[in-house]
Design an enzyme around this catalytic site. Structure first.
Site, PDB file in Angstrom:
ATOM      1  N   CYS A  82       8.508  34.357   2.124  1.00  0.00           N
ATOM      2  CA  CYS A  82       7.626  34.372   0.950  1.00  0.00           C
ATOM      3  C   CYS A  82       6.438  33.432   1.175  1.00  0.00           C
ATOM      4  CB  CYS A  82       8.407  33.945  -0.285  1.00  0.00           C
ATOM      5  SG  CYS A  82       7.412  33.796  -1.782  1.00  0.00           S
ATOM      6  N   CYS A 120      11.907  29.735  -6.214  1.00  0.00           N
ATOM      7  CA  CYS A 120      10.620  30.429  -6.128  1.00  0.00           C
ATOM      8  C   CYS A 120      10.100  30.752  -7.540  1.00  0.00           C
ATOM      9  CB  CYS A 120      10.767  31.721  -5.326  1.00  0.00           C
ATOM     10  SG  CYS A 120       9.199  32.616  -5.117  1.00  0.00           S
ATOM     11  N   ASP A 149      35.673  -4.376   6.665  1.00  0.00           N
ATOM     12  CA  ASP A 149      34.279  -4.798   6.562  1.00  0.00           C
ATOM     13  C   ASP A 149      34.141  -5.924   5.537  1.00  0.00           C
ATOM     14  OD1 ASP A 149      31.294  -3.976   7.171  1.00  0.00           O
ATOM     15  OD2 ASP A 149      31.424  -4.270   5.007  1.00  0.00           O
ATOM     16  N   CYS A 156       6.556  30.487  -2.073  1.00  0.00           N
ATOM     17  CA  CYS A 156       7.498  29.361  -2.147  1.00  0.00           C
ATOM     18  C   CYS A 156       7.800  28.750  -0.788  1.00  0.00           C
ATOM     19  CB  CYS A 156       8.799  29.779  -2.818  1.00  0.00           C
ATOM     20  SG  CYS A 156       9.828  30.906  -1.839  1.00  0.00           S
ATOM     21  N   ARG A 190      10.754  39.106   5.420  1.00  0.00           N
ATOM     22  CA  ARG A 190       9.674  38.185   5.749  1.00  0.00           C
ATOM     23  C   ARG A 190       9.685  37.005   4.787  1.00  0.00           C
ATOM     24  NH1 ARG A 190       7.179  42.954   5.014  1.00  0.00           N
ATOM     25  NH2 ARG A 190       5.997  42.093   3.267  1.00  0.00           N
ATOM     26  N   TYR A 204      31.735   2.233  11.860  1.00  0.00           N
ATOM     27  CA  TYR A 204      30.298   2.053  11.627  1.00  0.00           C
ATOM     28  C   TYR A 204      29.493   3.040  12.466  1.00  0.00           C
ATOM     29  CZ  TYR A 204      25.763  -0.254  11.211  1.00  0.00           C
ATOM     30  OH  TYR A 204      24.435  -0.535  10.972  1.00  0.00           O
ATOM     31  N   TRP A 233      36.598  -1.142  13.167  1.00  0.00           N
ATOM     32  CA  TRP A 233      35.371  -1.380  12.395  1.00  0.00           C
ATOM     33  C   TRP A 233      34.163  -0.836  13.134  1.00  0.00           C
ATOM     34  CZ3 TRP A 233      30.692  -3.566  13.373  1.00  0.00           C
ATOM     35  CH2 TRP A 233      29.845  -3.750  12.277  1.00  0.00           C
ATOM     36  N   THR A 281      10.889  44.448  -1.938  1.00  0.00           N
ATOM     37  CA  THR A 281       9.653  43.869  -1.396  1.00  0.00           C
ATOM     38  C   THR A 281       9.766  43.506   0.078  1.00  0.00           C
ATOM     39  OG1 THR A 281      10.306  41.614  -2.022  1.00  0.00           O
ATOM     40  CG2 THR A 281       9.077  42.909  -3.654  1.00  0.00           C
TER      41      THR A 281
END
Length: 502
Positions: A63, A36, A450, A66, A61, A434, A430, A28
């Site tokens: 779809c 899909c 911590d 979906c 290309r 973070y 620390w 296709t």
């Protein structure tokens, strides 16, 4: 995964793999997401690609059923710390459109040719093809969610000419831009605005898809506890903030839509060229590209974190829309409570932030953009409302960020960034941990020592000696950031219970 496993995932319409790979059907000429709803093609006719750009480059290309371009991003690129992962994060942030392939290569410290070879080998497409696919996605968002003229959309999405824009859209979607807009208008009428087109006047309204499950209520609660007055406004169902972007500022609003696998996002931007960067940064903030079942499944076998992971498999590791801002706020939060750090950040923003232009007005309470690193670098530490040592650390970090000595962009090397951070006066392990967790979206960051982590472990009956918490957390690799959020969440739940009881 091998191709046979990918085919089984596609045959079962497993949405967990949307964005992880794409299926292309030779008979296709169309590529789809794994979930899909179309009839599954024969195995002999299917080829698999790691990115939409690779499928497009091979001549397939998108779809129309979906819409594979609207699937969540691949979690692989957020997790990986190698050159390909860093490059993919930068391309997603729009670096190729802004600075070209040489700019991408300079950020990564490699030559443009080497970056091209790495990406072609890893994802089946070079940086230009990846950026082209992203421009097409951005253009489709603008076509379907705004009334902007096609000429404005062309340059806002990063195309260099209207001819290039029309040719790309027709090649990728097999549909001219005008027809895409007509179909979107019909969908809005049919769904009575359910597509998110009912956002603030003048804002771009779109959907940010994610892989369920996700604990958005906890994410918004986490952000609310740390929201800087004037910069962020948070309710139970909406998070709004000002945002600084490469070409200007803007306002981003993120809203929870119950029962949907997407977050509603509206953007009011000073420059539409920032759409791509704004979308990607909002996704990083909410950690929308994570694979929650893979993470919770791994942590579920741990004797400490396991029950927490099983109880909340949708836990996410909150990121940031601006790495420099989070780094500066991390210094403000050293050795003080979350509430105190929030107040300090609010005072800093009120004194030195940039007022939000009236054209970018957002919800009530948003008045300014958080001051950038260059502004803070120019301040006198003696005048800042905080202890002198912390003020000097703040200004020193800001100077390093402004000069480029420390880089916290999406493609930064996490280990190198941490080493450079801890080399600065006043920046300890620390703070660096973070910053890695939030600014760099590192899934395996850990802030040693911590207080919240130690308190949560004690509450769970697992006492860890001071200084040995890093070794104790080794069993949570490579998902230590998520384990930390599981532990922090236990304290947040306890605090809420105490508030209700009182």
């Amino acid at each position: 995964m091998d191709d046979d496993q990918r085919y089984q995932a596609a045959a079962s319409k497993d949405a967990r793999f949307d964005g992880v790979f794409f299926t292309a059907v030779r008979t296709t000429g169309i590529y789809c997401r794994p979930s899909c709803p179309a009839i599954t093609p024969k195995r002999a006719n299917v080829t698999f690609y790691p990115t939409a750009a690779a499928a497009q480059q091979a001549g397939y290309r998108s779809c129309k059923r979906c819409r594979p371009d609207a699937s969540p991003g691949s979690p692989d690129w957020n997790v990986r710390s190698d050159v390909a992962g860093r490059a993919m994060r930068l391309i997603a942030d729009g670096i190729v459109d802004r600075d070209g392939v040489p700019g991408l290569a300079a950020r990564l410290g490699y030559s443009p040719r080497q970056i091209g070879r790495v990406l072609a080998a890893e994802v089946g497409a070079g940086p230009l093809a990846l950026a082209r696919a992203q421009r097409a996605r951005t253009a489709r968002i603008l076509i379907e969610t705004t009334a902007l003229p096609m000429g404005d959309i062309t340059f806002a999405a990063g195309f260099t000419s209207i001819r290039q824009f029309n040719a790309t859209m027709l090649e990728v979607y097999d549909t001219p831009p005008s027809l895409l807009r007509e179909r979107a208008a019909r969908r809005r009428d049919r769904d009575n605005g359910a597509t998110g087109a009912t956002g603030p006047s003048g804002a771009l309204c779109l959907r940010l898809p994610f892989r369920p499950p996700i604990d958005l209520a906890r994410i918004f609660g986490y952000l609310a506890a740390r929201a800087v007055p004037g910069v962020e406004v948070v309710t139970a169902a909406e998070y709004a903030r000002t945002i600084s972007l490469p070409n200007g500022s803007g306002v981003a609003r993120l809203r929870i839509i119950p029962g949907q696998n997407w977050v509603e996002c509206s953007l009011a931007l000073a420059d539409l060229r920032d759409v791509t960067a704004a979308v990607q940064r909002c996704r990083r903030l909410l950690d929308l590209d994570a694979d929650p079942l893979a993470i919770s499944g791994y942590l579920a076998i741990d004797p400490v974190i396991g029950p927490l992971a099983v109880g909340c498999p949708g836990r996410r590791s909150v990121g940031a829309v601006d790495g420099d801002e989070i780094a500066l706020r991390a210094v403000l939060g050293q050795q003080v409570s979350v509430a105190a750090a929030r107040r300090l950040a609010g005072r800093l923003a009120a004194l030195h932030g940039r007022p939000l232009p009236a054209t970018e007005a957002g919800p009530e309470g948003l008045t300014m953009v958080f001051p950038d690193a260059a502004t803070i670098a120019g301040l006198d530490p003696e005048t800042l409302p905080m202890p002198r040592a912390r003020a000097r650390a703040l200004v020193g970090l800001a100077a390093a960020l402004a000069s480029g000595a420390v880089s916290l962009h999406p493609g930064a090397d996490r280990e190198e960034a941490a080493a450079r951070l801890t080399a600065l006066p006043g920046i300890g392990p620390w703070t660096a941990g973070y910053i890695r967790m939030r600014a760099l979206s590192d899934p395996d960051a850990f802030p040693p020592g911590d207080a919240g982590v130690l308190r949560a472990l004690r509450t769970l009956g697992h006492v860890v000696a001071p200084g040995s918490d890093t070794a104790a957390a080794d069993s949570w690799r490579p998902w230590r950031s998520y384990a930390v959020h599981h532990l922090w969440a236990t304290l947040e739940a306890g605090a809420k219970a105490e508030e209700i009881a009182s």
